[in-house]
Write an enzyme that holds these catalytic residues in place. Structure first.
Site, PDB file in Angstrom:
ATOM      1  CD  GLU A 104      -1.537   9.742  -0.026  1.00  0.00           C
ATOM      2  OE1 GLU A 104      -2.033   8.695  -0.497  1.00  0.00           O
ATOM      3  OE2 GLU A 104      -0.398  10.153  -0.305  1.00  0.00           O
ATOM      4  CD  GLU A 121       3.003   6.282  -0.864  1.00  0.00           C
ATOM      5  OE1 GLU A 121       1.999   5.605  -0.582  1.00  0.00           O
ATOM      6  OE2 GLU A 121       3.200   6.754  -2.003  1.00  0.00           O
TER       7      GLU A 121
END
Length: 979
Positions: free
Chosen positions: A491, A415
């Site tokens: 994820e 991220e």
């Protein structure tokens, strides 16, 4: 005006000064000194430019406190932990940091052993958060950033015989903090090991192992590059390789390859004139070919978890024993892969993955997620001033961990948007370690990654990706490149609170489409910090519990394990979902289907057991012949003739797969997989449908009350109010339809689509009831109500029909929604209360653990026993929990043997608590829930599913509970005395 001064290195883009080039950790015989232990420590509120001389050997630190190293100072009474997920807890003003910058000064005296050799030595810090400066005997060695990366400094020229003094200044905030926004507690200090190691002349400066496997001919190729000695020799005695020159490829074999399923390691020795080192070598080849991620020629199916390092008392200062516990728990729950979110773990963890067998995605210590909140303006990933820091981080990751066969993917970070610095990292990896592919999720086109990776896409999107038909972008060339890559969910299935739902549906997609190579559930463990109340009550803190002004609450509690490493219901569900052997009993056909879902190993050494039970009581069992099936193979195994259940009751067959011998990660007998099938329906069935209804009973005036008492079998009702008063003399509360549940984290959906918001907007947490009628209807007593929330023109008509039959009080609840309901129902069932003495629970249904309609795969049919307290799942934020599914009958019993039996027609969901739903809804922590003197029962027909919307997709359509026609039938009777 006096200018505020702070050390220049705190706001420097450079990652370090004075640090040695990164290298692997290896087990050499050079002298080493463990510098862990109790250090002298003082806390400063800021980061002064000067030192006041604390680095000098003669400095008087007698007034300082003691602090263990490794540790975080916030967990030892200095400052407080703080949790944020995305937002930086300081202004986004890179590279600047706040003046209020807690700084910890550390001092450690140590005596150099008398036989310590003269010459070079390296002082190694395995992890310091976030920036530190180091002195030895008063002379500065340098500074370093990269909290979860090793840093070494040349120290030999400063060592003295006898007493030496090591001084370290650690700052909580530095420019590097902008690169470490990793959804975790902000904790500071020297939290990993500190070691002093001699560097012998003509010794081993560094070592790099290249061990590949040719799956076509079964041979291996080994090359060991050794820095520091041109004369180094390599030996692998088991392979007949003795004193072979380093830096040269050697064909060896045949060899047994390393895989996570069969983690074969070979002991190797590297001998240089000044040093010997022991290595453990695993032969395997990782590649992306034919659009798939392959190891040793076979595609992988990753059944993984994301793992932050965590201990509820020590934070990220995790012991080797705790790491081993993690790996053993993963292996025992069928997990085969781990992503080291979002930084390289302690190197001991990778040693354990090599030894016990886990595929590892080794992630660089990098995340800049907070820049997303400002539109990615100023994001370091595309700022050339940060290039050196980015390259330094990936070089230290690869340099330390490249010799681990468990590592099959390098991940650039998490991220951090996209940009030139990430591209440069990927190029660096390909140049320095082309033996492993590159992972990075943040570049949606995967232009510099070797796998296509996503977070939390819904099932229909994953299905499209599996067909290589994902949504197109504006660049046809990028689309073609991306669609040619394997897909990994780095994820998915956010394991926050109750849940996650949807696991089996994801796994079915992974099985259907070869491109879908599995993924990593978020995440392994709740990051709760253990706290104790004065009365001894223990609980676990989350964001906001330490007075943080900016925090993300309990979003840090999103693990498959509770903080004390108790497996949560989600882990049991995941274990069942990812079973390595599929078991499908078919008593009608007289067979059990067996399918091997391992990627590499066959089923030899496994034991196949069967057991027949009547209402959960075994009446026959045995062992079946387990076929030896290769990866992906399946077969039907004959079942023996099943005897009739002796009592004519409901009977079930369970077939299970077990380890036949001890493994390094589990003992013989450990259960890997199971399947069930019904053998006989039996006599148990409808409560009240086995014959004609019994007589209504006689009404007798109740002295001192309005109306009269009505006896129906063992029950007594008040005809004036319609209330149920007792069953078999046991005082009970009246069952009432209940539509509300204390919202789960996935209902609340902090980063998804909330269902709690429309629930509360519709007023489902404040339903009111209006009596329409109550009275006899033939042999029944019927109460009719209308349920609705204030301010709404929709509602539900409910009829409670009471009858008696066969010594039981029967309740038939028939409800029908009217009007336009704006949202699904949280639940449909009845609530009632019983005396608090009924603390023991036994049931025949599914168990032993919690189950909801989309998180029920681990619940098998059987007879189970617990206590009311034992039914609770103590999620860090209290919420709906503890439901036992498909219960045929349940008994709540007091210590004297008396109790209440509840029968379903045919089944119901059971939960029992010592507090009501309003208290559960209001509490922030489990220790705030106080027993109120009654046991509150929920007897449910259905629940809305759980989903994964706390950070992901919501409840799938098949698991939504729409308002409509609902019918629940139950029977109540006194419990038979215990034998």
């Amino acid at each position: 005006m006096t200018e505020t001064r702070k050390p220049a290195y705190l706001e420097d883009f450079a990652p370090s000064s004075g640090a040695r080039a990164p290298r692997a950790r290896f087990d050499g015989d050079a002298p080493a000194l463990d510098l862990n232990g109790t250090w002298r420590f003082r806390m400063l509120p800021g980061a002064p430019a000067g030192t006041d001389g604390f680095e000098r050997p003669d400095y008087d630190d007698s007034g300082w406190e003691g602090l263990p190293v490794p540790s975080h100072w916030q967990l030892h009474g200095h400052g407080a932990p703080a949790y944020t997920n995305v937002v930086y807890p300081f202004p986004v003003d890179p590279p600047h940091v706040p003046d209020e910058n807690p700084t910890g000064d550390h001092r450690r005296e140590f005596d150099l052993p008398e036989d310590w050799p003269e010459g070079a030595a390296a002082l190694r810090f395995d992890g310091v958060d976030s920036c530190f400066r180091v002195w030895l005997n008063g002379t500065e060695l340098g500074f370093s950033t990269g909290s979860r990366l090793a840093a070494e400094f040349d120290a030999g020229h400063l060592l003295r015989p006898g007493r030496n003094v090591l001084a370290v200044r650690v700052h909580q905030w530095s420019a590097a903090s902008y690169l470490e926004d990793q959804d975790m507690w902000w904790l500071s200090g020297i939290f990993r090991d500190v070691t002093l190691t001699a560097l012998p002349e003509r010794g081993i400066g560094d070592v790099a192992v290249h061990a590949s496997y040719d799956h076509e001919d079964g041979t291996g190729t080994l090359r060991v590059d050794v820095a520091g000695s041109a004369e180094a020799l390599v030996s692998v005695p088991e392979l007949g390789l003795v004193d072979a020159p380093a830096g040269v490829e050697h064909a060896v074999g045949p060899v047994e390859p390393w895989t996570a399923e069969e983690p074969r390691l070979y002991d190797a020795v590297v001998a240089a004139p000044g040093e010997r080192a022991r290595l453990r070598v695993g032969f395997r080849t990782v590649e992306v070919s034919g659009g798939l991620l392959r190891v040793n020629g076979r595609p992988l199916l990753l059944r993984g978890v994301n793992r932050h390092e965590w201990h509820p008392d020590h934070g990220r200062a995790v012991s080797r024993e705790t790491m081993r516990e993690d790996v053993l728990l993963m292996k025992r729950h069928n997990v085969n892969a781990v992503r080291t979110s979002h930084y390289p773990p302690h190197p001991d963890f990778l040693d354990l993955c090599d030894e016990l067998g886990l595929w590892v995605v080794d992630e660089c210590d990098l995340e800049t997620h907070g820049f997303e909140l400002v539109g990615w303006r100023g994001n370091p990933s595309d700022d050339p001033r940060w290039r050196e820091a980015y390259l330094d981080r990936i070089a230290r990751t690869v340099g330390r961990d490249r010799n681990h066969p468990s590592v099959v993917l390098w991940s650039l970070g998490n991220e951090s948007g996209t940009g030139r610095n990430l591209e440069a990292m990927a190029a660096w990896v390909r140049e320095h370690d082309p033996s492993r592919p590159v992972h990075y999720e943040g570049d949606r086109d995967s232009s510099y990654a070797d796998v296509y990776s996503r977070m939390y896409p819904p099932h229909d999107e994953v299905d499209a990706i599996g067909r290589r038909e994902e949504e197109a972008t504006d660049d046809p060339g990028a689309d073609a490149h991306r669609r040619g890559l394997p897909f990994v969910l780095c994820e998915y299935a956010h394991a926050m609170g109750a849940g996650p739902g949807g696991l089996e549906e994801y796994q079915e997609l992974f099985t259907r489409h070869e491109r879908l190579q599995g993924g990593f559930v978020w995440e392994w463990i709740d990051h709760g910090i253990r706290r104790r109340e004065p009365d001894g009550a223990e609980w676990f803190a989350y964001g906001g519990d330490f007075g943080e002004t900016v925090h993300d609450g309990n979003f840090v509690a999103d693990g498959l394990l509770l903080p004390d490493r108790t497996p949560g219901p989600g882990l049991h569900a995941y274990k069942k979902t990812i079973e390595p052997v599929r078991v499908v009993p078919d008593p009608a056909a007289g067979t059990v289907g067996i399918a091997n879902t391992w990627d590499f190993r066959d089923t030899s050494g496994l034991v196949l057991r069967w057991r027949a039970e009547e209402e959960g009581v075994p009446f026959a069992e045995g062992v079946l012949d387990m076929p030896v099936l290769g990866p992906g193979a399946d077969a039907d195994v004959p079942l023996p003739g099943m005897p009739e259940p002796p009592g004519g009751g409901e009977a079930w067959l369970t077939v299970s797969v077990h380890l036949g011998a001890d493994q390094p990660w589990a003992p013989a007998g450990h259960e890997l997989a199971w399947g069930q099938a019904r053998l006989a329906t039996g006599r148990h069935g409808a409560a009240g449908t086995a014959g004609a209804p019994g007589p209504v009973g006689t009404a007798a005036p109740a002295a001192g009350t309005e109306g009269a008492l009505l006896r129906l079998g063992p029950g007594v009702l008040d005809t004036g109010t319609g209330a149920l008063l007792s069953v078999g003399g046991l005082p009970v509360g009246t069952p009432a339809v209940d539509l509300w549940r204390a919202p789960t984290d996935n209902d609340q959906a902090r980063h998804g689509v909330s269902v709690e918001v429309p629930w509360r907007a519709a007023g489902l947490d404040r339903i009111t009831s209006r009596r329409l009628s109550a009275g006899r209807d033939g042999d029944a007593y019927v109460v009719r109500d209308r349920l609705a929330p204030a301010g709404a023109d929709f509602g539900m008509l409910v009829a409670y029909r009471w009858t008696a039959e066969g010594g039981r009080l029967l309740l038939d609840v028939d409800a029908e929604a009217e009007g336009e309901w704006p949202c699904p129902l949280p639940r449909f069932g009845v609530r009632m209360d019983v005396p608090s003495s009924l603390g023991g629970v036994e049931w025949f249904g599914r168990g032993p653990g919690e189950a909801y309609r989309d998180v029920d795969q681990a619940a098998r049919v059987g007879r189970f026993a617990s206590s009311v307290d034992g039914l609770q799942t103590p999620y860090l934020r209290p919420q709906e929990n503890g439901n036992r599914a498909d219960v045929r009958w349940a008994v709540l019993r007091a210590e004297d043997g008396t109790g209440l039996r509840i029968d379903g027609d045919p089944v119901f969901g059971l939960s029992a608590r010592r507090w009501d739903t309003a208290a559960l809804d209001a509490a922030r922590h489990p220790h705030e829930l106080v027993p109120d003197g009654r046991i509150h029962l929920h007897l449910d027909l259905e629940h809305h599913g759980i989903g994964s919307a706390s950070c992901g997709p919501g409840v799938l359509p098949a698991h939504r509970l729409a308002a409509g026609r609902h019918r629940l039938r139950l029977g109540f009777s006194p419990a038979a005395p215990t034998p």
